[in-house]
Each structure stands twice: as C-alpha cells, then as structure tokens.
Write an enzyme that holds these catalytic residues in place. Structure first.
Site, PDB file in Angstrom:
ATOM      1  N   ASN A   1      38.415  27.067  75.887  1.00 30.05           N
ATOM      2  CA  ASN A   1      38.172  25.941  76.786  1.00 30.05           C
ATOM      3  C   ASN A   1      36.995  26.348  77.673  1.00 30.05           C
ATOM      4  O   ASN A   1      37.174  27.074  78.656  1.00 30.05           O
ATOM      5  CB  ASN A   1      39.436  25.670  77.621  1.00 30.05           C
ATOM      6  CG  ASN A   1      39.212  24.572  78.646  1.00 30.05           C
ATOM      7  OD1 ASN A   1      38.198  23.877  78.610  1.00 30.05           O
ATOM      8  ND2 ASN A   1      40.161  24.413  79.561  1.00 30.05           N
TER       9      ASN A   1
ATOM     10  N   LYS B   1      35.269  24.646  79.658  1.00 34.78           N
ATOM     11  CA  LYS B   1      35.189  23.913  80.935  1.00 34.78           C
ATOM     12  C   LYS B   1      33.736  23.472  81.175  1.00 34.78           C
ATOM     13  O   LYS B   1      33.022  23.190  80.218  1.00 34.78           O
ATOM     14  CB  LYS B   1      35.758  24.755  82.079  1.00 34.78           C
ATOM     15  CG  LYS B   1      37.158  25.286  81.724  1.00 34.78           C
ATOM     16  CD  LYS B   1      37.915  25.854  82.870  1.00 34.78           C
ATOM     17  CE  LYS B   1      39.265  26.352  82.380  1.00 34.78           C
ATOM     18  NZ  LYS B   1      40.125  26.873  83.416  1.00 34.78           N
TER      19      LYS B   1
ATOM     20  N   HIS C   1      45.057  18.680  81.110  1.00 36.22           N
ATOM     21  CA  HIS C   1      44.810  20.001  81.702  1.00 36.22           C
ATOM     22  C   HIS C   1      45.085  19.934  83.210  1.00 36.22           C
ATOM     23  O   HIS C   1      44.815  18.909  83.845  1.00 36.22           O
ATOM     24  CB  HIS C   1      43.359  20.430  81.430  1.00 36.22           C
ATOM     25  CG  HIS C   1      43.101  21.857  81.785  1.00 36.22           C
ATOM     26  ND1 HIS C   1      42.885  22.261  83.086  1.00 36.22           N
ATOM     27  CD2 HIS C   1      43.065  22.983  81.020  1.00 36.22           C
ATOM     28  CE1 HIS C   1      42.715  23.583  83.098  1.00 36.22           C
ATOM     29  NE2 HIS C   1      42.814  24.045  81.862  1.00 36.22           N
TER      30      HIS C   1
ATOM     31  N   GLU D   1      50.506  26.307  80.586  1.00 31.81           N
ATOM     32  CA  GLU D   1      49.545  26.964  81.472  1.00 31.81           C
ATOM     33  C   GLU D   1      50.035  26.890  82.915  1.00 31.81           C
ATOM     34  O   GLU D   1      49.767  25.899  83.614  1.00 31.81           O
ATOM     35  CB  GLU D   1      48.186  26.256  81.387  1.00 31.81           C
ATOM     36  CG  GLU D   1      47.568  26.267  80.017  1.00 31.81           C
ATOM     37  CD  GLU D   1      46.043  26.150  80.094  1.00 31.81           C
ATOM     38  OE1 GLU D   1      45.371  27.054  79.587  1.00 31.81           O
ATOM     39  OE2 GLU D   1      45.542  25.191  80.695  1.00 31.81           O
TER      40      GLU D   1
ATOM     41  N   GLY E   1      42.662  30.823  85.679  1.00 30.58           N
ATOM     42  CA  GLY E   1      41.443  31.251  86.368  1.00 30.58           C
ATOM     43  C   GLY E   1      41.672  32.200  87.520  1.00 30.58           C
ATOM     44  O   GLY E   1      40.772  32.433  88.326  1.00 30.58           O
TER      45      GLY E   1
ATOM     46  N   SER F   1      44.570  33.054  82.315  1.00 27.05           N
ATOM     47  CA  SER F   1      44.070  34.427  82.442  1.00 27.05           C
ATOM     48  C   SER F   1      44.333  35.293  81.215  1.00 27.05           C
ATOM     49  O   SER F   1      44.578  36.500  81.340  1.00 27.05           O
ATOM     50  CB  SER F   1      44.635  35.090  83.703  1.00 27.05           C
ATOM     51  OG  SER F   1      44.212  34.367  84.852  1.00 27.05           O
TER      52      SER F   1
HETATM   53  P1  PGA Z   1      41.585  30.869  82.159  1.00 25.86           P
HETATM   54  O1  PGA Z   1      41.722  29.285  81.899  1.00 25.86           O
HETATM   55  O2  PGA Z   1      41.759  31.547  80.820  1.00 25.86           O
HETATM   56  O3  PGA Z   1      40.220  31.051  82.744  1.00 25.86           O
HETATM   57  O4  PGA Z   1      42.692  31.240  83.096  1.00 25.86           O
HETATM   58  C1  PGA Z   1      42.645  28.791  80.977  1.00 25.86           C
HETATM   59  C2  PGA Z   1      42.581  27.285  80.948  1.00 25.86           C
HETATM   60  O5  PGA Z   1      42.333  26.673  81.977  1.00 25.86           O
HETATM   61  O6  PGA Z   1      42.767  26.673  79.887  1.00 25.86           O
END
Ligand code: PGA
Length: 267
Positions: A17, A19, A103, A175, A181, A216
């Site tokens: 992802n 983003k 999401h 998630e 994040g 993460s």
């Molecule tokens: P991250 O994001 O791996 O940076 O924690 C995961 C997501 O938002 O799908």
C-alpha cells in the site's frame, strides 16, 4: 500460515500500500528492481496498490510479471456527475484486480462510514475487482477491552449490506490503527486472537477467506507474523516503498508456505 493440503488452501497474499508516495521515476525504479528480485513462479501472490494517477504506469510496468496491480480506494458511485471520483469500472478497465476498501486512513481522515464502505465493497465486486476490506480498532478501544466489539461492528456494517457469501470473493486485512505507521506491531497473541475471531464471524465462508495482517510489518517481523495459523499474508505500507524491504517480506511469505508444504508432506 497454515496450508492444509486436501482441504482448504488459502494462497498467501502480500499487498503493498504505497499510500500518497512516489513519482514516475521512483515508481519505475522500485518496480523494475522488485520484479527482478521476484522472478519466477511463486506460491505467494503479490499486489501493488499505487496512487490512482500512477496505475496505468504500474499496470504497464507489471504487465510482463506475475505481480498484480491494485488501487487504494474507489468511488461508492458507479458512474456520472461525481467530480473527482474514480469508479470501480475505470479501475478494472486499466488492469487493476484488487482495491483496498475502508482503510483506517479513509475512515479517519475522510470520514468514511460503514455504509459508504459497504457501497464501495459492492461497486468493487460488481466490476470484477477483489476488495481488500480493512478492519481495525483504535488504541482507546483496545485499552477499554472493546477490540472485538469494534471489529465485529465494522464487519457487520458490511455483512448487513452484502451478506456473508460476498466474502468468498474478498480479502480482509486486520490493521489495528495503533499499529499502522507507528512501528508498533501487534503481538503474535493479539494477531492470532483477532484473525481467529474474524474467521469465526464469517462462519463457513471464513474457512477459505484470506485474512492479512497490516500495521508496521517489516522485513524483520514478517516471518513471525506469517508463521501464525490464521495469517494469510500482509498489507504493507512503509516497508513497501523500498524494493529490497518489500522483497524480503514477500520472500518470508514464500518461505513460510514452503515450510508448511514440507511439514505436511512429512506427516
Ligand atoms: P504500515 O501501513 O505498514 O506503514 O504500518 C500499513 C497500512 O496502512 O496498510
């Protein structure tokens, strides 16, 4: 992951992802490098969910590979006067197969409700896309002992509209919001518990449903997460922005399947 030969087998899936990151040049560099690393036939499936404007570019870059293109969002409308919106049919038209739906960043920053998310889920499936439906509790809910009820209500919000059977053609990503994040991954016990809970909520359909963990995930913790029975892959944000990091995560999924197959054949 648990591959049960002879019964239900769930093909592992690792989804990037991106983003709101990248540009034409960095996308090309990242994918060229990744495709080189991820050559050949694999048990694990890999998808890249890129920003809308780069989807034609990534579809093209991925066209000669076994990596799949996906989007991060879609409109809950099908067609017409909705300025700025992108429909499911448009995404399918440019070669997307997956789309992330609901999401936590969409829910939190863009106030997406369960009702809108359910519409998006339906639009995706009607256009032949596979929704990757995200659920996750806030830290506040977890600390209040309400993690299960939070997830149950997000699942129910969609099940009420689309029905359980619609999940035969969908993927769920668990998630926890506090892990997205933040560098703070949920513990194996927390992940196992919630994945089993989600599967159970879906009844019969749950057995064949792929449930990804997200929050993460890195090259360092992927293997321990994939080793859990009810985890069928990962949705990866930050660590998907570097080809070698993302490759290491995909490789961990692949190794986990191989280990399972070996163990099954010894039994
Ligand atoms: P991250 O994001 O791996 O940076 O924690 C995961 C997501 O938002 O799908």
């Amino acid at each position: 992951m648990s591959i049960r030969l002879g019964t239900v087998s769930r093909r592992p899936l690792v989804v990037a992802n991106w983003k709101m990151n990248g540009n034409s040049q960095s996308n090309a560099e990242l994918l060229t490098q990744f495709i080189k690393l991820w050559q050949g036939v694999h048990h694990a499936e890999v998808a890249i969910c890129a920003p809308y404007v780069y989807l034609p570019q990534i579809s093209e870059l991925l066209s000669e590979s076994n990596v799949i293109a996906g989007a991060q969002d879609l409109s809950h409308f099908s067609v017409g006067a909705y300025t700025g919106e992108i429909s499911a049919v448009m995404l399918a038209d440019i070669g997307c197969e997956y789309v992330i739906v609901g999401h936590s960043e969409r829910r939190n920053y863009f106030a997406e409700s369960d009702a809108v998310i359910a519409e998006k889920f339906m639009q995706a499936q009607a256009a032949g896309l596979t929704p990757i439906f995200c659920v996750g509790e806030s830290l506040q809910k977890r600390e209040a002992g309400e993690a299960h009820s939070a997830i149950e209500s997000q699942l129910q919000g969609v099940i009420n509209v689309v029905g359980r059977d619609a999940f035969k053609q969908a993927v769920i990503a668990y998630e926890p919001i506090w892990a997205v994040g933040t560098g703070r991954i949920a513990t194996p016990a927390q992940v196992s518990d919630m994945h089993a809970f989600i599967r159970q909520q879906l009844g019969e359909v749950g057995n064949s449903l792929r449930i990804l963990y997200g929050g993460s995930v890195t090259a360092d913790n992927a293997a321990q997460t994939f080793a859990l029975d009810d985890v069928d892959g990962a949705l990866v944000g930050g660590a998907s922005l570097k080809a070698d990091n993302f490759f290491a995560i995909c490789q961990a999924a692949e190794l986990d399947v191989k280990l399972n197959i070996e163990q099954n054949s010894e039994q």
